[in-house]
Design a protein around this motif. Sequence first.
Motif, PDB file in Angstrom:
ATOM      1  N   ALA A  82       0.843  -1.202   0.000  1.00 34.85           N
ATOM      2  CA  ALA A  82       0.000   0.000   0.000  1.00 34.85           C
ATOM      3  C   ALA A  82       0.879   1.252   0.000  1.00 34.85           C
ATOM      4  CB  ALA A  82      -0.931  -0.008   1.209  1.00 34.85           C
ATOM      5  N   ILE A  83       1.942   1.228   0.798  1.00 39.48           N
ATOM      6  CA  ILE A  83       2.875   2.354   0.855  1.00 39.48           C
ATOM      7  C   ILE A  83       3.639   2.472  -0.462  1.00 39.48           C
ATOM      8  CG2 ILE A  83       4.954   3.218   2.010  1.00 39.48           C
ATOM      9  CD1 ILE A  83       3.805   1.790   4.585  1.00 39.48           C
ATOM     10  N   LEU A  84       4.029   1.320  -1.015  1.00 40.89           N
ATOM     11  CA  LEU A  84       4.729   1.304  -2.310  1.00 40.89           C
ATOM     12  C   LEU A  84       3.857   1.922  -3.405  1.00 40.89           C
ATOM     13  CD1 LEU A  84       6.951   0.306  -4.311  1.00 40.89           C
ATOM     14  CD2 LEU A  84       5.722  -1.890  -4.381  1.00 40.89           C
ATOM     15  N   SER A  85       2.606   1.509  -3.473  1.00 45.03           N
ATOM     16  CA  SER A  85       1.722   1.987  -4.539  1.00 45.03           C
ATOM     17  C   SER A  85       1.495   3.490  -4.434  1.00 45.03           C
ATOM     18  CB  SER A  85       0.385   1.246  -4.479  1.00 45.03           C
ATOM     19  OG  SER A  85       0.567  -0.136  -4.749  1.00 45.03           O
ATOM     20  N   ALA A  86       1.314   3.985  -3.218  1.00 47.11           N
ATOM     21  CA  ALA A  86       1.091   5.419  -3.038  1.00 47.11           C
ATOM     22  C   ALA A  86       2.322   6.220  -3.440  1.00 47.11           C
ATOM     23  CB  ALA A  86       0.722   5.711  -1.589  1.00 47.11           C
ATOM     24  N   ASN A  87       3.489   5.729  -3.074  1.00 55.32           N
ATOM     25  CA  ASN A  87       4.713   6.452  -3.420  1.00 55.32           C
ATOM     26  C   ASN A  87       5.015   6.374  -4.912  1.00 55.32           C
ATOM     27  OD1 ASN A  87       6.408   7.652  -1.039  1.00 55.32           O
ATOM     28  ND2 ASN A  87       5.443   5.789  -0.225  1.00 55.32           N
ATOM     29  N   TYR A  88       4.723   5.234  -5.514  1.00 55.23           N
ATOM     30  CA  TYR A  88       4.905   5.106  -6.970  1.00 55.23           C
ATOM     31  C   TYR A  88       3.989   6.085  -7.700  1.00 55.23           C
ATOM     32  CZ  TYR A  88       4.451   3.073 -11.652  1.00 55.23           C
ATOM     33  OH  TYR A  88       4.396   2.888 -13.014  1.00 55.23           O
ATOM     34  N   MET A  89       2.753   6.164  -7.233  1.00 51.74           N
ATOM     35  CA  MET A  89       1.800   7.080  -7.855  1.00 51.74           C
ATOM     36  C   MET A  89       2.258   8.525  -7.675  1.00 51.74           C
ATOM     37  SD  MET A  89      -2.299   7.304  -7.132  1.00 51.74           S
ATOM     38  CE  MET A  89      -2.661   5.760  -7.930  1.00 51.74           C
ATOM     39  N   ALA A  90       2.676   8.876  -6.463  1.00 56.83           N
ATOM     40  CA  ALA A  90       3.143  10.240  -6.205  1.00 56.83           C
ATOM     41  C   ALA A  90       4.351  10.576  -7.073  1.00 56.83           C
ATOM     42  CB  ALA A  90       3.490  10.406  -4.729  1.00 56.83           C
ATOM     43  N   LYS A  91       5.248   9.598  -7.242  1.00 62.34           N
ATOM     44  CA  LYS A  91       6.446   9.821  -8.049  1.00 62.34           C
ATOM     45  C   LYS A  91       6.091  10.100  -9.499  1.00 62.34           C
ATOM     46  CE  LYS A  91      10.978   9.874  -8.432  1.00 62.34           C
ATOM     47  NZ  LYS A  91      11.787  10.898  -7.727  1.00 62.34           N
ATOM     48  N   ARG A  92       5.167   9.328 -10.053  1.00 67.29           N
ATOM     49  CA  ARG A  92       4.766   9.528 -11.440  1.00 67.29           C
ATOM     50  C   ARG A  92       4.010  10.843 -11.632  1.00 67.29           C
ATOM     51  NH1 ARG A  92       1.846   5.670 -15.178  1.00 67.29           N
ATOM     52  NH2 ARG A  92       2.485   7.416 -16.502  1.00 67.29           N
ATOM     53  N   LEU A  93       3.286  11.265 -10.607  1.00 69.00           N
ATOM     54  CA  LEU A  93       2.452  12.463 -10.747  1.00 69.00           C
ATOM     55  C   LEU A  93       3.192  13.757 -10.451  1.00 69.00           C
ATOM     56  CD1 LEU A  93      -0.903  11.249  -9.133  1.00 69.00           C
ATOM     57  CD2 LEU A  93      -0.538  11.882 -11.528  1.00 69.00           C
ATOM     58  N   GLU A  94       4.316  13.688  -9.724  1.00 67.90           N
ATOM     59  CA  GLU A  94       4.941  14.918  -9.229  1.00 67.90           C
ATOM     60  C   GLU A  94       5.459  15.823 -10.347  1.00 67.90           C
ATOM     61  OE1 GLU A  94       8.050  13.758  -6.629  1.00 67.90           O
ATOM     62  OE2 GLU A  94       9.414  13.084  -8.229  1.00 67.90           O
ATOM     63  N   GLU A  95       5.696  15.258 -11.536  1.00 69.71           N
ATOM     64  CA  GLU A  95       6.113  16.088 -12.658  1.00 69.71           C
ATOM     65  C   GLU A  95       4.962  16.942 -13.193  1.00 69.71           C
ATOM     66  OE1 GLU A  95       8.002  13.861 -15.782  1.00 69.71           O
ATOM     67  OE2 GLU A  95       8.856  12.420 -14.365  1.00 69.71           O
ATOM     68  N   HIS A  96       3.754  16.534 -12.874  1.00 74.99           N
ATOM     69  CA  HIS A  96       2.580  17.174 -13.468  1.00 74.99           C
ATOM     70  C   HIS A  96       1.736  17.948 -12.450  1.00 74.99           C
ATOM     71  CE1 HIS A  96       3.459  14.608 -16.944  1.00 74.99           C
ATOM     72  NE2 HIS A  96       3.660  13.647 -16.058  1.00 74.99           N
ATOM     73  N   PHE A  97       1.757  17.504 -11.198  1.00 76.51           N
ATOM     74  CA  PHE A  97       0.983  18.154 -10.135  1.00 76.51           C
ATOM     75  C   PHE A  97       1.865  18.273  -8.894  1.00 76.51           C
ATOM     76  CE2 PHE A  97      -2.081  15.722 -12.646  1.00 76.51           C
ATOM     77  CZ  PHE A  97      -3.095  16.646 -12.881  1.00 76.51           C
TER      78      PHE A  97
END
Length: 965
Positions: free
Chosen positions: A788-803
Motif C-alpha cells: 500500500a505504501i509502495l503503490s502510493a509512493n509510486y503514484m506520487a512519483k509519477r504524478l509529481e512532474e505534473h501536479f
Amino acid sequence: MTDNLSLQQLENNDAFVQRHIGPDEAEQQHMLATLGATSLDELIAQTVPENILLEKPMQIGDAQTEESVLGYLKQVASQNKLYKSYIGMGYSDTLVPNVILRNVMENPGWYTAYTPYQPEIAQGRLQSLLNYQQMVVDLTGLEMANASLLDEGTAAAEAMALSKRVSKNKKSNVYFIADDVHPQTINVVKTRAEMFGFEVLVAPAKDAADADVFGALFQYPSTTGEITDLTDLIAAVQAKKGIASVAADILSLTLLKAPGELGADVVLGSSQRFGVPLGYGGPHAAFFATRDKFKRSLPGRIIGVSQDTRGNQALRMALQTREQHIRREKANSNICTAQVLLANMAVFYAIYHGPEGLKQIAQRVNRLTTILATGLQAKGFELAHDTWFDTITLNVGDKKSALVEKALANEINFRTDLDGQIGISVDETTSASDIAQLFDVLIGEGHGLDIDAIDAQITSESISSIPAELVRQSDFLTNEVFNTHHSETEMLRYIKHLESKDLALNHSMISLGSCTMKLNATAEMIPVTWPEFASLHPFVPVDQAKGYQQMITELSDWLVEATGYDALSMQPNSGAQGEYAGLLAIQKYHESRGDTHRNVCLIPSSAHGTNPASAQMASMKVVVVKCDAKGNVDMDDLREKAEQVSENLSCIMITYPSTHGVYEETIREICDLVHAHGGQVYMDGANMNAQVGVTSPGFIGSDVSHLNLHKTFCIPHGGGGPGMGPIGVKSHLAPFLPDHPVINVDQTTSGNGAVSAAPWGSAGILPISWVYIALMGGQGLRKATQVAILSANYMAKRLEEHFPILYTGRNDKVAHECIIDLRPLKEASGITEMDVAKRLMDYGFHAPTMSFPVAGTLMVEPTESEPLSEIDRFVDALIAIRKEIAQVESGEWTLEDNPLHNAPHTMADLVDANWSRNYSRELAVFPTAQAATNKFWPTVNRIDDVYGDRNLVCTCPSTESYAEE
C-alpha cells in the motif's frame, strides 16, 4: 521454469496473499526501482520513522488457503445452535427474497460501492435510498426521512439530541423515556445522555403527561407487545414545548395508525425485519423521520432531488454543509452513521412485496399471534395485555423457570428478562406448525387445541387485537415503484437497472484517500450468508452462540496483536461509534480518578474529519492545533495549547499517519507531551492500512484507537455502510469499555453503558475480517501494508512532474496516500478540483477524496489491491487531464467551454444533434482508447447542488414529473 519447485513452493502458488495484493513480484520491483529502492523493507526504512518500527513480527500465524480457512470457519459456525427464537425486542427473523439475497447482498456491484459523494456515478443507489426515504415517510406519516442510521438504539439517541436542538422548552434538561421501551434502547440513550449532561427520567408512559421535559420517547407497540393510543401523551409533551418521539415496529405500521397521525414529531425504528438477516445483531438499517420544519436538524444523510446541467432530474446527498468535514465540531451528528446496503435491501423487500404484500405479511403475523394468544387464554394463561401486533407477554409467576427450561429442551427461545413473565414474538418465518409446537410446550401435549378451529373462531367473531381507533386507514407506498416490480423478472431487472448506474470496485479503482477502498474478496464474503451466522438472534443465550463467541474471540486476539493494545470491544458498529466509545472510555477513566473537569480535546487540523463531531457528541470542548508548512502537527502550537488547557485536558485525537499522508517524526513526542499534561491519546484508526505489521498505535504510545474494519480489514463499504468500528485500548481503559443490559459482554465491564443496540455490534459481518486475517497471516498483513505504501509512493512519483504533491515526509516519501494540490492550477487556469473530479468520470474513474483535508486538493489512496496496470491507467488519466488544463491555461479553450468544466459527459452529449462546443464529442466521452474500451457512462450530467438545497425534495417524484421532463 517451474519443473523443479518443491511441494511447499507449489502449494504456496495457491496462497491468498498474492491474490489480494495487486502488483506481482516483478511489478513490485519495477515500482521500487522507480522510487530508487531495492526492496519493500528498504522502502519502509526510508518512509517510516525508525523509532516506531516494530521490533518483532506479529504473532498471527501463517497465510492459509481459501479452502482451509472456509472449512475451519464452517466448523466454528456449526457450534451456533439455530433454535427457534421468539425473543423479539426489536429483532425479528425474516425471509430474505432470494432475488435480493443474490443480486444485492451477495453482489459486489452493490456492496463494494462507496458513499455517494460523486452523485453522477451513484444514481442507482441514490434512487434506491430515495425510495427508502419514501417508504419511511409513507409508513411513519411524517414529511421528512433520512437515508438510514445505524440501529434502533442509536437512532433513539439521535432523536434525543434532535429534541434538545429544536425544543422550545429551553429550561428543562430532562429527557423522558417510557419504561416500556426496549431495554437496550433505554440503555443506549442513557449512555448518550450522560455524555451530553442530560437527565433521563424512565417511568411509565402515562407519567409523561405531567413531566417537564424537552423531549420524550415512547414505543409503539411497547416492548411487551401492548398497543396504546399515544395521541394524548404526545399532545401533553408538546403542550409543554417538548418533542415527542416514537420508536415503532416497521411491519406493524402497515396495520397500525401511523405515529405521525398520532401527532409524533419524530418516528424511528429498525427496518431489519424487511428482509435483512438477524446476523447476531447487525448490520441493520435504522429508519428516522421527522417534521419538515426540523429538516436542518435531521441527523445523518438525506437524499434529495435536484437537476443536472441539462435540466434533467438528478439525485444527490442534500444539505451537505451539515457534514462534519465542513462544520466539524458544529455538526449535528456524525455523517458516517448509515447502513446503506441494508437500507437498500429493506426497500427492495418493500418494492418486491408491494403495499398489499406487506400488509398480508403483517396480517398473517398478527393472525398467528392472535391464534397463540386465544389458545393460551382458553387454557388458563394470563396475558399481560389485551392488545398486540406480534408480541404477547404471559404472566407465569413461579412457573417461569420450568416453562423456559422445557422450551430450551425443545430448542425454543422465549424472552426471559421480564420478572415473572415470558415474552413471545411471532415473525414472518413462523408457521402454524410452530404455533402448535408452542401449545405443546406451554400447555402440554393432549391439550386439544386445533389451529384451524381457533382461526375460524377469530374470523367468525371478528376478534381483533388492534384497537379500532388505531387501525390504519391511510394509504401507503402508493408511488409507482412500489406497485410495479412484484415478479422476479421485474425485480431482477430493476435491481440491475439501478446497479448499472453506479461505479463500484467491480468496475475500476476507487482511490479515495482515508477511505481505503481495497479488495473485498469473495471468500471473505461467503460466510456472511451462512445460516449459522445470518440467522442468530442477538439475545440468544451465549451457549447457543459458541461459534460466534469463538470467532469473535479469535478476531479480537488478532486485532489486539495488530494494534499493540491490551483489550478490545466489538460493540461499536461504525467508525463514528468507535470514536464515540473511545472518547467515552477516556472520560470514564478520568471520572474514576476524580478528574471530572477534564473535558478539552485537542484535535490537529490534520486529523480525520469525523473527530470533531465525535468530540462534540462526548460534550468535549474542541481546541484545534495548527499544522506546519509540511503538514505535520505544529509542535510549538501543541505545547502552547497543551499548557493552556493542561488542567482540563482530556485527550488528543490524532490520525496516524496523518490525513495529510505523512508519517510524522514527532508522534512519540506528541504522545509523551499529552500524557505529561494528564491527557490520553486517541489515535484514529482510519489509516491503520499504513500501520499493520510495520508499527502499531499501542507501540507508538496511544491509549485507544478505533479500527475501521470496513477499511483496513476488508469489510466492504456497502455504498455508504455497513461498517464496524471496534476499539482497542490499553489495560487502564479496559474497565470502561461498553457492556450491554441484556447480554453481559464481559465480566470486567459489567454495568457499563451500551453504545450500540446489539452486544457485539454488527456481528454478522465480522466473519469478513476474520477470513481476511486468517488468509493473509502475519507476514501477508505486513506485506499488504508495505505494498500500500509502495503503490502510493509510486503514484506520487509519477504524478509529481505534473501536479504538486502537497506534503511529504522523510526522504520525500508519503505514507499510503498522497495529496495532489490543484490550487496553483486553479489560480492559473480557473479549473477547480471539482472539474478534475468530474472529468475523471469520463475516463472511467471515481474521483479521489476531494477538498479534504485541504480545500482545493485531491487525496489519493491506491491501496495494496490495485494492480500496476490500473494504477498506471489512473495516473495516465490524471496526466491527460493535466494536458487538458494546459489548453485552458493557454487560451485554446475558454473557462466555460472545455471538457473539464462540462464534465461528466453522458450519452445525451454523444447524441446531441446541436453540439456546438469547442471540442469534439469523441474527446468528451472517449478521451482515451482505454476509456473507450472500458466505458462507464454517467447517467446524468453535472448536478446543481445549490438548486437541490434551495428546492429541497427528499421523496420520490411522481411518474408525471418524469414524463413532463
